[in-house]
Design a protein around this motif. Sequence first.
Motif, PDB file in Angstrom:
ATOM      1  N   ALA A 180      30.265  -4.877  -3.916  1.00 25.81           N
ATOM      2  CA  ALA A 180      31.662  -3.316  -2.712  1.00 25.81           C
ATOM      3  C   ALA A 180      31.265  -3.177  -1.331  1.00 25.81           C
ATOM      4  CB  ALA A 180      31.386  -1.908  -3.180  1.00 25.81           C
ATOM      5  N   ARG A 181      31.572  -3.707  -0.355  1.00 26.28           N
ATOM      6  CA  ARG A 181      31.123  -3.516   1.217  1.00 26.28           C
ATOM      7  C   ARG A 181      31.533  -3.110   2.014  1.00 26.28           C
ATOM      8  NH1 ARG A 181      29.908  -8.428  -1.368  1.00 26.28           N
ATOM      9  NH2 ARG A 181      27.665  -9.270  -0.748  1.00 26.28           N
ATOM     10  N   VAL A 182      31.302  -2.836   3.653  1.00 28.49           N
ATOM     11  CA  VAL A 182      31.863  -1.955   4.273  1.00 28.49           C
ATOM     12  C   VAL A 182      31.797  -2.907   5.825  1.00 28.49           C
ATOM     13  CG1 VAL A 182      29.834  -1.044   5.677  1.00 28.49           C
ATOM     14  CG2 VAL A 182      32.459   0.452   5.660  1.00 28.49           C
ATOM     15  N   ARG A 183      33.526  -3.279   6.333  1.00 34.22           N
ATOM     16  CA  ARG A 183      33.642  -4.151   7.634  1.00 34.22           C
ATOM     17  C   ARG A 183      33.441  -3.624   8.625  1.00 34.22           C
ATOM     18  NH1 ARG A 183      36.994  -9.752   6.599  1.00 34.22           N
ATOM     19  NH2 ARG A 183      35.411  -9.665   5.136  1.00 34.22           N
ATOM     20  N   HIS A 184      32.937  -3.590   9.488  1.00 31.87           N
ATOM     21  CA  HIS A 184      32.650  -2.623  10.894  1.00 31.87           C
ATOM     22  C   HIS A 184      32.474  -3.494  11.637  1.00 31.87           C
ATOM     23  CE1 HIS A 184      31.252   0.930  13.068  1.00 31.87           C
ATOM     24  NE2 HIS A 184      33.231   1.124  13.505  1.00 31.87           N
ATOM     25  N   ASN A 185      33.359  -3.831  12.989  1.00 36.81           N
ATOM     26  CA  ASN A 185      32.652  -4.993  13.533  1.00 36.81           C
ATOM     27  C   ASN A 185      32.485  -6.043  13.349  1.00 36.81           C
ATOM     28  OD1 ASN A 185      33.523  -2.305  15.879  1.00 36.81           O
ATOM     29  ND2 ASN A 185      31.038  -1.603  15.952  1.00 36.81           N
ATOM     30  N   GLY A 186      33.165  -6.469  12.390  1.00 32.57           N
ATOM     31  CA  GLY A 186      33.355  -7.448  12.091  1.00 32.57           C
ATOM     32  C   GLY A 186      31.746  -8.189  11.092  1.00 32.57           C
ATOM     33  N   LEU A 187      30.634  -6.989  10.759  1.00 35.05           N
ATOM     34  CA  LEU A 187      29.875  -6.988  10.183  1.00 35.05           C
ATOM     35  C   LEU A 187      30.065  -6.883   8.837  1.00 35.05           C
ATOM     36  CD1 LEU A 187      26.381  -7.997   9.955  1.00 35.05           C
ATOM     37  CD2 LEU A 187      26.432  -5.262  10.765  1.00 35.05           C
ATOM     38  N   ASP A 188      29.328  -7.455   7.496  1.00 37.75           N
ATOM     39  CA  ASP A 188      29.730  -6.701   6.309  1.00 37.75           C
ATOM     40  C   ASP A 188      28.801  -6.238   5.472  1.00 37.75           C
ATOM     41  OD1 ASP A 188      32.581  -7.615   6.367  1.00 37.75           O
ATOM     42  OD2 ASP A 188      32.177  -9.237   5.368  1.00 37.75           O
ATOM     43  N   THR A 189      29.174  -4.791   5.475  1.00 33.09           N
ATOM     44  CA  THR A 189      27.089  -4.540   4.561  1.00 33.09           C
ATOM     45  C   THR A 189      27.646  -4.083   3.206  1.00 33.09           C
ATOM     46  OG1 THR A 189      26.673  -3.391   6.714  1.00 33.09           O
ATOM     47  CG2 THR A 189      25.817  -2.404   5.331  1.00 33.09           C
ATOM     48  N   ARG A 190      26.799  -4.308   2.627  1.00 32.60           N
ATOM     49  CA  ARG A 190      27.043  -3.908   1.079  1.00 32.60           C
ATOM     50  C   ARG A 190      27.012  -2.517   0.544  1.00 32.60           C
ATOM     51  NH1 ARG A 190      25.537  -7.272  -4.146  1.00 32.60           N
ATOM     52  NH2 ARG A 190      26.367  -6.476  -5.423  1.00 32.60           N
ATOM     53  N   LEU A 191      27.427  -1.735   0.066  1.00 32.36           N
ATOM     54  CA  LEU A 191      28.158  -0.267  -0.034  1.00 32.36           C
ATOM     55  C   LEU A 191      26.467   0.167  -0.822  1.00 32.36           C
ATOM     56  CD1 LEU A 191      31.172   0.544  -0.411  1.00 32.36           C
ATOM     57  CD2 LEU A 191      30.487   0.546   1.499  1.00 32.36           C
ATOM     58  N   ALA A 192      25.492   1.591  -1.307  1.00 33.40           N
ATOM     59  CA  ALA A 192      24.995   1.668  -1.496  1.00 33.40           C
ATOM     60  C   ALA A 192      25.088   3.160  -2.192  1.00 33.40           C
ATOM     61  CB  ALA A 192      23.215   0.982  -0.925  1.00 33.40           C
ATOM     62  N   PRO A 193      25.607   3.850  -3.624  1.00 37.57           N
ATOM     63  CA  PRO A 193      25.803   5.220  -3.602  1.00 37.57           C
ATOM     64  C   PRO A 193      24.261   5.623  -3.240  1.00 37.57           C
ATOM     65  CG  PRO A 193      26.014   3.672  -5.628  1.00 37.57           C
ATOM     66  CD  PRO A 193      26.094   2.493  -4.474  1.00 37.57           C
ATOM     67  N   THR A 194      24.257   6.974  -3.417  1.00 35.99           N
ATOM     68  CA  THR A 194      23.117   7.705  -3.673  1.00 35.99           C
ATOM     69  C   THR A 194      23.277   9.085  -3.034  1.00 35.99           C
ATOM     70  OG1 THR A 194      21.257   8.366  -2.236  1.00 35.99           O
ATOM     71  CG2 THR A 194      22.955   7.609  -0.771  1.00 35.99           C
ATOM     72  N   PRO A 195      22.928  10.103  -4.471  1.00 34.01           N
ATOM     73  CA  PRO A 195      23.327  11.528  -4.678  1.00 34.01           C
ATOM     74  C   PRO A 195      22.339  12.068  -2.750  1.00 34.01           C
ATOM     75  CG  PRO A 195      21.600  10.843  -5.855  1.00 34.01           C
ATOM     76  CD  PRO A 195      22.082   9.603  -4.836  1.00 34.01           C
ATOM     77  N   ALA A 196      21.795  11.488  -2.185  1.00 35.96           N
ATOM     78  CA  ALA A 196      21.291  11.793  -1.013  1.00 35.96           C
ATOM     79  C   ALA A 196      21.625  12.799  -0.536  1.00 35.96           C
ATOM     80  CB  ALA A 196      20.288  11.548  -0.330  1.00 35.96           C
ATOM     81  N   THR A 197      22.481  13.343  -0.622  1.00 39.98           N
ATOM     82  CA  THR A 197      23.030  13.961   0.645  1.00 39.98           C
ATOM     83  C   THR A 197      23.498  15.889   0.024  1.00 39.98           C
ATOM     84  OG1 THR A 197      26.284  13.688   0.284  1.00 39.98           O
ATOM     85  CG2 THR A 197      24.605  12.016   2.042  1.00 39.98           C
ATOM     86  N   ARG A 198      23.826  15.381  -1.821  1.00 41.03           N
ATOM     87  CA  ARG A 198      24.540  17.090  -1.889  1.00 41.03           C
ATOM     88  C   ARG A 198      25.965  17.340  -1.619  1.00 41.03           C
ATOM     89  NH1 ARG A 198      20.089  21.736  -2.250  1.00 41.03           N
ATOM     90  NH2 ARG A 198      20.679  21.200  -0.727  1.00 41.03           N
ATOM     91  N   LEU A 199      26.999  16.210  -1.014  1.00 42.11           N
ATOM     92  CA  LEU A 199      27.759  16.597  -0.532  1.00 42.11           C
ATOM     93  C   LEU A 199      28.328  16.377  -1.579  1.00 42.11           C
ATOM     94  CD1 LEU A 199      27.801  16.565   2.692  1.00 42.11           C
ATOM     95  CD2 LEU A 199      27.154  17.858   1.571  1.00 42.11           C
ATOM     96  N   VAL A 200      29.308  17.772  -2.281  1.00 38.62           N
ATOM     97  CA  VAL A 200      30.316  16.617  -3.130  1.00 38.62           C
ATOM     98  C   VAL A 200      32.069  16.808  -3.095  1.00 38.62           C
ATOM     99  CG1 VAL A 200      30.880  17.009  -5.676  1.00 38.62           C
ATOM    100  CG2 VAL A 200      28.482  16.870  -5.611  1.00 38.62           C
ATOM    101  N   ASP A 201      33.049  16.374  -2.756  1.00 31.98           N
ATOM    102  CA  ASP A 201      34.278  16.314  -2.441  1.00 31.98           C
ATOM    103  C   ASP A 201      34.845  16.765  -3.454  1.00 31.98           C
ATOM    104  OD1 ASP A 201      35.489  16.666   0.121  1.00 31.98           O
ATOM    105  OD2 ASP A 201      33.911  14.941   0.227  1.00 31.98           O
ATOM    106  N   VAL A 202      35.402  18.807  -3.495  1.00 30.51           N
ATOM    107  CA  VAL A 202      36.829  18.575  -4.528  1.00 30.51           C
ATOM    108  C   VAL A 202      37.865  18.917  -4.251  1.00 30.51           C
ATOM    109  CG1 VAL A 202      36.956  20.315  -6.088  1.00 30.51           C
ATOM    110  CG2 VAL A 202      34.576  19.633  -5.642  1.00 30.51           C
ATOM    111  N   ASN A 203      38.813  17.671  -4.524  1.00 28.23           N
ATOM    112  CA  ASN A 203      40.187  17.849  -4.208  1.00 28.23           C
ATOM    113  C   ASN A 203      41.026  18.949  -5.270  1.00 28.23           C
ATOM    114  OD1 ASN A 203      42.835  17.659  -3.343  1.00 28.23           O
ATOM    115  ND2 ASN A 203      42.624  16.460  -5.191  1.00 28.23           N
ATOM    116  N   LEU A 204      41.305  19.984  -4.251  1.00 32.49           N
ATOM    117  CA  LEU A 204      41.873  21.365  -4.433  1.00 32.49           C
ATOM    118  C   LEU A 204      43.456  21.013  -4.079  1.00 32.49           C
ATOM    119  CD1 LEU A 204      38.958  24.082  -2.850  1.00 32.49           C
ATOM    120  CD2 LEU A 204      39.318  23.129  -5.089  1.00 32.49           C
ATOM    121  N   ASP A 205      43.272  20.329  -4.007  1.00 29.40           N
ATOM    122  CA  ASP A 205      45.164  20.090  -3.842  1.00 29.40           C
ATOM    123  C   ASP A 205      46.224  20.300  -5.262  1.00 29.40           C
ATOM    124  OD1 ASP A 205      45.605  20.086  -0.857  1.00 29.40           O
ATOM    125  OD2 ASP A 205      45.549  17.765  -0.632  1.00 29.40           O
ATOM    126  N   PRO A 206      47.388  20.921  -5.388  1.00 27.02           N
ATOM    127  CA  PRO A 206      48.141  20.584  -6.404  1.00 27.02           C
ATOM    128  C   PRO A 206      48.185  19.181  -7.013  1.00 27.02           C
ATOM    129  CG  PRO A 206      49.499  21.932  -5.546  1.00 27.02           C
ATOM    130  CD  PRO A 206      47.911  21.697  -4.513  1.00 27.02           C
TER     131      PRO A 206
END
Length: 267
Positions: A132-158
């Motif tokens: 998995a990578r992200v492409r931005h301005n022509g540059l590809d960077t490998r994605l590196a998941p980390t829990p460091a932010t401690r932010l959790v998105d919770v979907n509350l939509d029905p």
Amino acid sequence: MTNPSPGLDDAEVAIAAAHGGAEVVRTMYGRRLARLDKGAGDFATAADVEAEQAILAIIRAARPDDAFLGEESGRQGAAEAARQWLVDPLCGTLNYAVGTMLVAVNVALRDGAAAVADPFTGEVFFTDGETARVRHNGLDTRLAPTPATRLVDVNLDPPFPNAPGFRAVDLLAHPGFTQRFRPRVVSTTLALAWVAAGRRAAYITDGDNLSGNVHFAAGIALCRAAGCPVTGIDGTPTGRTSRGLVAAADAETHGLLMSMIHSRSHG
């Protein structure tokens, strides 16, 4: 955007299609767009429809024999086709319609490559099914998941098909949740790409068979390729019989959230 060459691999086709949809979404942003009622409080706009048409044109040019399942146009192509593309041309339509730039363009080949475009940052998160990578301005960077932010998105939509056994809102009241995490609600599956990229610790939603859903397929593919634990809310692998979705940056975060979900649903 010009159509990709038929010789491109599936990941590049997904990227080109996501870019094409994102260009439409970005260009039409800020206009007064009529809402096309879909029932139960859901709606589409002309941007949803035109972005899907742009995506479909790109996929057809590169993969004319493949089938297509779109949020707005439904199923197209041969029913017996071995390959099917799942497309949500504008995830976060309500955000978009009220002038909020938190949306995603999702393109996924079932059980294969996928891309999630952010029309306003120009980023495209993508996978060939293995990395998995992200492409931005022509540059590809490998994605590196980390829990460091401690932010959790919770979907509350029905809808909430697994209530009352599971309610995402109940998780926010768990004492352990606020001790360890901070909730966010962005109402777009762009948050799944953020889990894969290390910008979110986890994403949680209700639902059924989300791996085959146009809204979630691309984000799930990204998280899996990045090495994130991805299961249903009951801990089972995502698939036709799974319930809801928990995608986390690492096994520890996933385990903590699963224990909280279990305690709330059996409390």
